[in-house]
Write an enzyme that holds these catalytic residues in place. Sequence first.
Site, PDB file in Angstrom:
ATOM      1  NE  ARG A  12      -2.354  -1.313   3.535  1.00 25.87           N
ATOM      2  CZ  ARG A  12      -1.824  -0.567   4.480  1.00 25.87           C
ATOM      3  NH1 ARG A  12      -1.868   0.758   4.399  1.00 25.87           N
ATOM      4  NH2 ARG A  12      -1.264  -1.111   5.537  1.00 25.87           N
ATOM      5  CE1 TYR A  27       0.275  -5.653  -1.722  1.00 26.95           C
ATOM      6  CE2 TYR A  27      -1.007  -3.836  -0.820  1.00 26.95           C
ATOM      7  CZ  TYR A  27      -0.351  -5.042  -0.650  1.00 26.95           C
ATOM      8  OH  TYR A  27      -0.329  -5.633   0.585  1.00 26.95           O
ATOM      9  CE  LYS A  60      -6.130  -3.660   4.463  1.00 25.12           C
ATOM     10  NZ  LYS A  60      -6.344  -4.194   5.807  1.00 25.12           N
ATOM     11  CG  HIS A  76      -7.127  -3.197  10.081  1.00 24.91           C
ATOM     12  ND1 HIS A  76      -5.821  -2.796  10.264  1.00 24.91           N
ATOM     13  CD2 HIS A  76      -7.081  -4.153   9.126  1.00 24.91           C
ATOM     14  CE1 HIS A  76      -5.029  -3.481   9.464  1.00 24.91           C
ATOM     15  NE2 HIS A  76      -5.766  -4.317   8.762  1.00 24.91           N
ATOM     16  CB  SER A 134      -0.543  -4.144   7.931  1.00 21.79           C
ATOM     17  OG  SER A 134      -1.581  -3.252   7.677  1.00 21.79           O
ATOM     18  CB  ALA A 135       2.597  -7.564   8.429  1.00 23.42           C
ATOM     19  CB  CYS A 136       0.749  -7.257  14.034  1.00 24.34           C
ATOM     20  SG  CYS A 136       1.728  -5.770  13.923  1.00 24.34           S
ATOM     21  N   GLY A 137       0.514 -10.648  12.741  1.00 23.94           N
ATOM     22  CA  GLY A 137       0.051 -11.968  13.147  1.00 23.94           C
ATOM     23  C   GLY A 137      -1.459 -12.091  13.215  1.00 23.94           C
ATOM     24  CE  LYS A 138      -6.343  -7.588  11.059  1.00 24.12           C
ATOM     25  NZ  LYS A 138      -5.776  -6.972   9.874  1.00 24.12           N
ATOM     26  CB  THR A 139      -3.551 -14.085   8.657  1.00 22.04           C
ATOM     27  OG1 THR A 139      -3.872 -12.853   8.016  1.00 22.04           O
ATOM     28  CG2 THR A 139      -4.140 -15.225   7.862  1.00 22.04           C
ATOM     29  CG  ASN A 140       0.181 -16.508  11.850  1.00 16.13           C
ATOM     30  OD1 ASN A 140      -0.106 -16.993  10.756  1.00 16.13           O
ATOM     31  ND2 ASN A 140       1.380 -16.060  12.138  1.00 16.13           N
ATOM     32  CG  ASP A 153      -7.667  -7.189   6.530  1.00 16.85           C
ATOM     33  OD1 ASP A 153      -6.799  -6.835   7.364  1.00 16.85           O
ATOM     34  OD2 ASP A 153      -7.847  -6.580   5.458  1.00 16.85           O
ATOM     35  CG  ASN A 202       3.261  -6.679   1.722  1.00 18.69           C
ATOM     36  OD1 ASN A 202       2.691  -7.300   2.624  1.00 18.69           O
ATOM     37  ND2 ASN A 202       2.642  -5.746   1.002  1.00 18.69           N
ATOM     38  CB  SER A 203       5.243 -12.385  -1.445  1.00 22.58           C
ATOM     39  OG  SER A 203       5.811 -13.100  -0.379  1.00 22.58           O
ATOM     40  NE  ARG A 204       0.127  -8.672   1.880  1.00 22.56           N
ATOM     41  CZ  ARG A 204      -0.597  -8.093   2.842  1.00 22.56           C
ATOM     42  NH1 ARG A 204      -1.756  -8.599   3.190  1.00 22.56           N
ATOM     43  NH2 ARG A 204      -0.162  -7.040   3.478  1.00 22.56           N
TER      44      ARG A 204
HETATM   45  C1  OXD Z   1      -3.014  -4.686   5.273  1.00 14.00           C
HETATM   46  C2  OXD Z   1      -3.656  -5.806   4.583  1.00 14.00           C
HETATM   47  O1  OXD Z   1      -2.096  -4.066   4.715  1.00 14.00           O
HETATM   48  O2  OXD Z   1      -4.519  -6.457   5.198  1.00 14.00           O
HETATM   49  O3  OXD Z   1      -3.425  -4.404   6.411  1.00 14.00           O
HETATM   50  O4  OXD Z   1      -3.353  -6.079   3.426  1.00 14.00           O
HETATM   51 MN    MN Z   2      -5.131  -5.491   7.032  1.00 20.31          MN
END
Ligand code: OXD
Ligand code: MN
Length: 588
Positions: free
Chosen positions: A73, A201, A210, A230, A252-258, A277, A371-373
């Site tokens: 982003r 992106y 977002k 969020h 973002s990228a703080c282990g939310k998905t885990n 998310d 930041n690959s997804r």
């Molecule tokens: C973020 C995302 O950047 O969820 O927060 O992609």
């Molecule tokens: Mn997010």
Amino acid sequence: MAKYWEKWVEEISELTEPKRIYILDGSDEEAHSLIKIGIDEERINGRPVFYELNHRLWPNSYLHRSHPSDTARTEHLTYVCHPDKDQTGPNNNWMDPSSAKELLRRLTKGSMRGRTMYVLPYMMGHPDSPYSKACIQVTDTSYVAISMRIMTRLGRFVLEKIGDSENFVKGIHTILDLDVSRRFIVHFPEENLVWSVGSGYGGNALLGKKCFSLRIASWLGYKENWLAEHMIIIGVEDPEGDVTYIAGAFPSACGKTNLALLESTLKGYKVWTLGDDIAWLNIGPDGRLYAINPETGYFGVAPGTSFRTNPNMMRTLKKEGFYPVLYTNTGYNPITREPWWEGLEDEPEELLDWQGNPWKKGSMTPCAHPNSRFTVSIYNTPNLSPEFDNPRGVPISAIIFGARRSSLIPLVVEAPDWKKGVFLAARMGSETTAAADHEIGVLRRDPFAMLPFCGYNMGDYFSHWLKIGSMLKEPPRIFSVNWFRRDKEGNFIWPGFGENVRVLKWIIDRIKGRCGARETPIGLLPYPKDIDTSGLDLDKEEFERIVSFDREGWKREVEDIRRFFSIFGERIPEELRAELDELEKSVS
Ligand code: OXD
Ligand code: MN
């Protein structure tokens, strides 16, 4: 007579001049043919949009390589254009709406010449939900069209729902030549419109995510008395079979998905996933707070995802299920035709990196972009909550606010009441990650993990949270968590991942009145004995340190919070100023 939406699409096509217009029906056959077009015909940056991966090992999967400058982003190129600059607030970039439109019109003129304009009718939220919203996005790339099909409920049924109404959320997206000097992600909240140019992106181009579900929706929530956040949504089942629904905000990228897909290491506990998310929170008919996840997919960070860290996500990715699964900017093994990223499993000797260049084990640069997804349907999730498609959502009993802090912030803290909970979330800070284009690892205040996503003045957003609390009959309890404390050698003290269920258990024990807590100036802290650490290899002293209050450290923290609040001037609600004064007094 042409319908309003047809006239709108016609207007955009007159401006962008595509070779053809294609309205998606959302079917599997269509997805197959769009992927084929992305492989054989459509080019971005001179390259195919998709490369087929090994479907025996990675069912339905495709690789996408982005333009090298287009991997995250771009917050400095993201604008929120309320007519009144103060409404936008210091937390957003602002342009006056008519100049912004003029700029975008100029950039967009003729931008789809020789290309297809894909028209994507989609819903955020279940079509039968009183809280869902109908939307239409146009785009000139199959990557975005396919991604939106995974991330939302997309199909022609939405056009029937919209009928002749003008009441739908509009998105205009065109990639231009992906040059950063012509990249703008612009929101017009008063018009339910997002206009994004120059980036493919996810967070910039999948406009339902977002841009709409947070920035525009937070503004709608402000006006209509609900919250767009969020946040993950999970149901935690305890040994009695009770399910407690929890929402959680993390930068973002703080282990939310885990956390959203956590596989419990505690016997008798199970986590049911509803979202990783975004959560829309509405006051239900019984006065409780109900959450829906408006999305239907994950756009998750690949590096670090493995059977050890997130087994449920690996099962989701490998499931022979919803078609298709996308990998963006991961590495690639040309022999086995598999995607690869740091942390996945053993490192092969030779691969292609995220740009398709030869890469060798031990190389100084990462193989996958940090930041690959992956983009994958939530319906592939093995522990998907049976309530996921419930149009009314699930009743939330606790909200947790997490951040990445190597020191100071305890493992878990409970706010004594809603107001103190709002203060706890408003003062949040986190060390930055690769999810946005900025320096990595510096402390940034990120209230409610919403700083990059709040579509209006954040001072007003804090007031809105206070107001929603006063409207709730049974407000959820509010907690903060931090899995990222480090010892002197820089090692993480708390094991994290599946072990985080031990903290969720304490939260549920608190809600159910099964244990006490220590009062401190920053909130209620656990007695170490009340967190089940059985079987963990934890240093006792370090563990006690991460569940304690560090008065000296908080003196400095308070100064920094005051500096941050001052950015919003008079718009910081009186109640939060009083909370800050009280905290300052109690730590000095
Ligand atoms: C973020 C995302 O950047 O969820 O927060 O992609
Ligand atoms: Mn997010």
